[in-house]
Scaffold this active site. Structure first.
Site, PDB file in Angstrom:
ATOM      1  N   GLY A  32     -15.349 -35.876 -44.628  1.00 19.13           N
ATOM      2  CA  GLY A  32     -16.562 -35.085 -44.398  1.00 19.13           C
ATOM      3  C   GLY A  32     -16.628 -34.562 -42.974  1.00 19.13           C
ATOM      4  CG  ASP A  77     -27.528 -37.215 -44.300  1.00 16.17           C
ATOM      5  OD1 ASP A  77     -27.911 -37.599 -43.178  1.00 16.17           O
ATOM      6  OD2 ASP A  77     -27.789 -36.089 -44.755  1.00 16.17           O
ATOM      7  N   GLY A  98     -19.217 -32.865 -41.499  1.00 14.25           N
ATOM      8  CA  GLY A  98     -20.598 -32.462 -41.220  1.00 14.25           C
ATOM      9  C   GLY A  98     -20.915 -32.786 -39.768  1.00 14.25           C
ATOM     10  CG  PHE A  99     -24.837 -32.158 -38.061  1.00 15.83           C
ATOM     11  CD1 PHE A  99     -24.783 -31.262 -37.010  1.00 15.83           C
ATOM     12  CD2 PHE A  99     -25.586 -31.834 -39.180  1.00 15.83           C
ATOM     13  CE1 PHE A  99     -25.460 -30.052 -37.070  1.00 15.83           C
ATOM     14  CE2 PHE A  99     -26.273 -30.624 -39.244  1.00 15.83           C
ATOM     15  CZ  PHE A  99     -26.211 -29.731 -38.192  1.00 15.83           C
ATOM     16  N   GLY A 100     -21.829 -35.612 -38.372  1.00 16.54           N
ATOM     17  CA  GLY A 100     -21.227 -36.863 -37.919  1.00 16.54           C
ATOM     18  C   GLY A 100     -19.717 -36.785 -37.801  1.00 16.54           C
ATOM     19  CD  GLU A 140     -37.701 -25.818 -41.131  1.00 23.23           C
ATOM     20  OE1 GLU A 140     -36.682 -26.172 -41.749  1.00 23.23           O
ATOM     21  OE2 GLU A 140     -37.789 -25.816 -39.892  1.00 23.23           O
ATOM     22  CB  VAL A 150     -12.506 -38.493 -51.188  1.00 23.08           C
ATOM     23  CG1 VAL A 150     -12.108 -39.945 -51.409  1.00 23.08           C
ATOM     24  CG2 VAL A 150     -11.878 -37.939 -49.910  1.00 23.08           C
TER      25      VAL A 150
END
Lengths: 428, 428
Positions: free
Chosen positions: A14, A303, A16-18, A174, A83
């Site tokens: 992954g 997450d 993503g941000f992490g 939003e 995966v």
């Protein structure tokens, strides 16, 4: 003769941000070999996904090809794939007919929309987790205007112009504000047989207030402002059923052609293949080092992780947590190489923000709060500043300035063409 | 008491280059009522579609919502729909269960890819006429790199990295140059197990030279420059068969996973419902006023029309023809209102252009020719100048400057996520 240094291999699932933060930091050590696996070919700036859904921004404004970000580093190999299985005993990751060994594993596979056991609702509503989701919502909204223009029947017109958003967190707030702006303002003079200003936006939240992680005052402010913008806000309201024709809540049915699900997430299901304890949202429970219990070589972050050591409740699934954990686990691995003792992870709360519309947002960092125009300016600044990539910063800035001045949403593109209905009854 | 002016209603089918010019001009007279019907919700700047296909530009850079362009005019009504039938006797247009009367009809429905009777080739190749086509080509190319990185098998890797473009007109030439740049330069350091520089691009043209509408010298120049960029150019070469695994030409088979069809177009089939004579490409034959014979109230313009009055061959299907015809027929309708005598259509040749790659293009206006850097600068200027919409001009300009400096194609987004294969055999 110097001793040959053994290269350690780190597999990151992954980007993503992490995952991205971890990879960036790890790749600085040329003695580490990094393999990144992601089912998307891009890193996505999720906090602005709702603006792709409401036709302000384009996918390329908020997404950068993963290879463009990290692919040119010599010690990073990128694979596009999902995966299928992780074997922590033999230290192997399986994907797309391949198997990859690892010395360290960083699992950062994120989360997906959760329907709390009502999985048949997925068919009738759209979540907002990927570019594909955002473009589906965009097409749905734009098509509803077009169909309403041709509908004739008042009941059907009403249903087509009803937009229901379920979930009153930042994404729901939003989206609601943004759809209100699109339908009530931006396109209002462009239709002749219907009045898009008649569009009705309903925001449904099961708990007693919107934006539960903000102070009650800011929640109330957001609710009032949304209502002023023509959004019906229903708090303390449970959704009983979703079908193809609308949403059922207690004592009332809302007919709608566009139902958006922003109510909850659950962790990517690959976490289950670790065989470790998970929380109710399917997140893998980790120790104070973001480790899988008993596996100092397996990190789970963002997450998909449930970190609650020394805390009242687990850390929320927001980008600052993932980014800090990504950098933290990279530093642990750097430390291991130098045989440093590990220190537990400590989260620094960076606060939360949510826009309501033009010149209107709420922001909160600890006890410091901003709302209205000031909140909005802070929101703009932070969201441009944290964009990955210079081109994206410029592009988003220009698009926002243009949208602000011209009051337009120029990405209102339905990518597919309409096709003549084969079974069309030609009437006069 | 002044005499009530009878409002004339004009139905325009298709808001491409021709339809848009007609509508803009007609809408200035408030006594005319205009109904525009299009199966897309946007006006598309087709000459840059290949840059969406090769991940330089985003859809929103080259497409503008039709309603944003003409929907706010009081006397223009826009419908999203595909026309199923035109009845020139009763003067009615049928679409999406609706029927619309007209006093004047402007048919500007454009063209689509033609496979010259080999319709089964459509399944194995992608044309380039719509945003959807461009995004399909983009996904195909980007996915081929990703699959090659994981393929293992050298034969399969080779097939995945073979790109075949059929048709040596401007679209084929621009695509070939652009794919060469993407694969040989832009992504070359971002893959570790394969070398994208091994990508092989083959451009196939049946006639003896590329760019048949240009001078032979410019054709030769384009061929040499493409070859220098690593494109194999096969002129005088007929395609015998296309299947899922590749392309068969005389004496040779080219295995390929990405086959792009830029060889020919045929008119939108709605033209047939007029019941009038058509040419071999399915275009409606019109008289010197762009009229359907015997129907001064029916105009057919642009790619769907065959205009050859006083000419050696019919006018080509290019945007300047469509735009000039659009303005021309609008002026005839304005003239009718004032009972002016109609004058025949006269086409002014604006020349042709095609890019080959960075700093390289050919341009020709009558006997005046430009090539190389100068041709490229002229091409850049013209393609930004003729963009509809200020925001698009700015956005394209910035993206091009950025791509030029950073040598990047930042729209390399595969919008769909990979899914784990259910039937995956997990190997070690």
């Amino acid at each position: 003769m110097p001793k040959a240094i053994e290269k350690k291999k780190i597999v990151v699932i992954g980007v993503g941000f992490g995952g991205l933060q971890a990879i960036k930091k790890l790749s600085k050590d040329e003695n580490l070999e990094i393999v990144a696996i992601d089912k998307k070919n891009h890193h996505l700036f999720q906090p602005l996904l709702y603006q792709v859904a409401t036709a302000v921004l384009s996918p390329a404004d908020i997404a950068i090809p993963t290879r463009s970000l990290i692919g040119d580093k010599k010690n990073v190999t990128v694979y596009l794939g999902e995966v299928e299985k992780i074997d922590v005993q033999s230290k192997k990751v399986y994907f797309q007919n391949h198997a990859e060994d690892y010395d360290y594993l960083i699992l950062a596979a994120g989360a997906k929309s959760s329907y709390f056991g009502n999985d048949h609702w997925r068919k009738h509503s759209i979540g907002l987790k990927s570019l594909r989701d955002a473009l589906s919502i965009r097409t749905k909204i734009l098509t509803s205007f077009e169909q309403a223009e041709l509908a004739g029947d008042p009941e059907e017109t009403k249903r087509l112009l009803n937009y229901v958003i379920i979930g009153g967190g930042p994404t729901g707030v939003e989206l609601a504000g943004s759809i209100a702006e699109l339908s009530h303002e931006i396109v209002r003079n462009e239709f002749h047989t219907i009045d898009p200003a008649l569009a009705k936006i309903t925001l449904i939240e099961a708990s007693p207030r919107l934006l539960a992680t903000f102070s009650p005052k800011l929640s109330e402010f957001a609710k009032r402002r949304l209502e002023k913008r023509g959004v019906e806000v229903l708090t303390g309201t449970k959704v009983l059923e979703i079908d193809d024709e609308g949403v059922q809540i207690e004592g009332r049915r809302i007919p709608s052609a566009t139902i958006i699900w922003a109510a909850g997430v659950q962790a990517n299901s690959i976490g289950a293949s670790l065989g470790a304890p998970m929380d109710r949202a399917g997140r893998v429970i980790v120790d104070e080092y973001c480790n899988l219990e008993g596996h100092p070589e397996v990190f789970v972050i963002g997450d998909i992780a449930s970190y609650s050591k020394g805390l009242e409740r687990p850390l929320p699934g927001v980008s600052p947590v993932a980014m800090q954990q990504g950098r933290y686990v990279a530093s642990l691995i750097h430390g291991d190489v130098k045989s440093k003792k590990r220190k537990p992870f400590r989260y620094t709360d960076k606060g939360s923000m949510a826009t309501i519309g033009r010149q209107d947002a709420v922001a909160q960092v600890g006890n410091f709060k901003l709302k209205g125009l000031l909140g909005w300016l802070a929101w703009l600044f932070v969201h441009i500043f944290y964009q990955v990539g210079f081109k994206n910063k410029i592009s988003i800035f220009i698009t926002w300035v243009w949208s602000y001045i011209a009051f337009r949403a120029e990405a209102r593109l339905i990518q597919d063409e309409v096709e003549a209905k084969a079974d069309a009854t030609v009437t006069n």
